[in-house]
Design an enzyme around this catalytic site. Sequence first.
Site, PDB file in Angstrom:
ATOM      1  N   SER A   1      -0.342 -11.855  -5.667  1.00  0.00           N
ATOM      2  CA  SER A   1       0.578 -11.774  -4.677  1.00  0.00           C
ATOM      3  C   SER A   1       0.013 -12.528  -3.576  1.00  0.00           C
ATOM      4  CB  SER A   1       0.748 -10.355  -4.177  1.00  0.00           C
ATOM      5  OG  SER A   1       1.334  -9.450  -5.265  1.00  0.00           O
TER       6      SER A   1
ATOM      7  N   ARG B   1      -1.871  -9.557   4.657  1.00  0.00           N
ATOM      8  CA  ARG B   1      -1.676  -8.351   4.138  1.00  0.00           C
ATOM      9  C   ARG B   1      -0.443  -7.764   4.918  1.00  0.00           C
ATOM     10  NH1 ARG B   1      -3.644  -4.945   0.702  1.00  0.00           N
ATOM     11  NH2 ARG B   1      -5.588  -6.104   0.362  1.00  0.00           N
TER      12      ARG B   1
ATOM     13  N   HIS C   1       2.092  -9.322   2.837  1.00  0.00           N
ATOM     14  CA  HIS C   1       1.957  -8.653   1.608  1.00  0.00           C
ATOM     15  C   HIS C   1       2.844  -7.134   1.527  1.00  0.00           C
ATOM     16  CE1 HIS C   1      -0.155  -5.983  -1.313  1.00  0.00           C
ATOM     17  NE2 HIS C   1       0.302  -6.962  -2.138  1.00  0.00           N
TER      18      HIS C   1
END
Lengths: 217, 217
Positions: free
Chosen positions: A17, A40, A43
């Site tokens: 990812s 993040r 993500h």
Amino acid sequence: MTEKLEQVLPENIEKRSFEIISQELGERSFDPLEEPVIKRCIHTSADFDYADTLVFSPGAVRRALEAVRSGALIVTDTNMGKAGVNKKVLASFGGEAVCFMADPDVAKAAKEEGTTRAVASMKKAAALAEETDRPLILAVGNAPTALVEICALLDQGKIDPALVIGVPVGFVNVVAAKEMLLEKDVPSIVARGRKGGSNIAAAICNAILYMARDGVE
Amino acid sequence: MTEKLEQVLPENIEKRSFEIISQELGERSFDPLEEPVIKRCIHTSADFDYADTLVFSPGAVRRALEAVRSGALIVTDTNMGKAGVNKKVLASFGGEAVCFMADPDVAKAAKEEGTTRAVASMKKAAALAEETDRPLILAVGNAPTALVEICALLDQGKIDPALVIGVPVGFVNVVAAKEMLLEKDVPSIVARGRKGGSNIAAAICNAILYMARDGVE
């Protein structure tokens, strides 16, 4: 449809990812300590807006890493945010995550003062911080009123947090509360605009926790 | 900056937020049972993409309202999603929210079978559903592997959920897993594309819970 599924081992899904995120961000360059936080957030939301909207005060991540390594107390403004924080990594440094939103005394104080539970819970956090030597991280992913209260507590000299995460989401006073925090002299990570959320607050905490775990200086 | 804050009483913030969302959606019209779900997803994310990406199977919300009123068991694929569900309203109908992701037997099964904990936790949910008469709502906001497993369990006739919420977020197999679910003959609410999350899964649950509470038929 099954043939469209990419074969990735469970333990490699996150790595893959982040590769895709890096690829789609292309040539953009970020501060090396801020990049893992930005990625993040993307993500956790699949929303690349965070590459543009996240604002870091100078040295905010470095200060937050020190705080985590000294056993930080993370105060969230939702139980959902607390649920999203990696407590195992946090505890490995002696840290702890708390949320006062469901506490009866907070509900009572909010009602008596005609304010939100988020405001009352930030006041409770300030009182608690006075009694401990732990560095304080305030992670606000929901209530702009919590951010406004943090600004007031800063003005009154009642708190000295190692980091304020200012990423409430929404439509009423969210933008204004974030801009207010950005004017304060406090280490902060803010998602400018309306977007944010408890998931984003937790993602920022976790990005810092994983950097601390992985020995990033 | 303080003067930029809109004066809104705490109890009116949510109402005002929904007014702004309605205003910005303008002339768009939605199915009356689906509209509160769409708006609550926008409310929780400040992301208007959900007005375009949410897909409802015919009658999904009506079936979900019946399930909630019959004391549904909501199984989430993250503790964060579970934390976001309004358990008070759910309990008022005799319902319950559970998440098996942190259960030791789930971690063990996942390791032994070389799969994800999300897959193992959906298998556990299916086994539990066989033992109860409660309608089952599966709320997947994180793991596409959970959705793929739900599709397999549907094919095997091992589950008959009242609703599958398919809103995992991410970059690996998320889009494919959602499209796979959309081909199944099961009541579903899906956020097409990469976006979604535990917050969106909880928002969809809460939109339905509040409709049930408010007597929507």
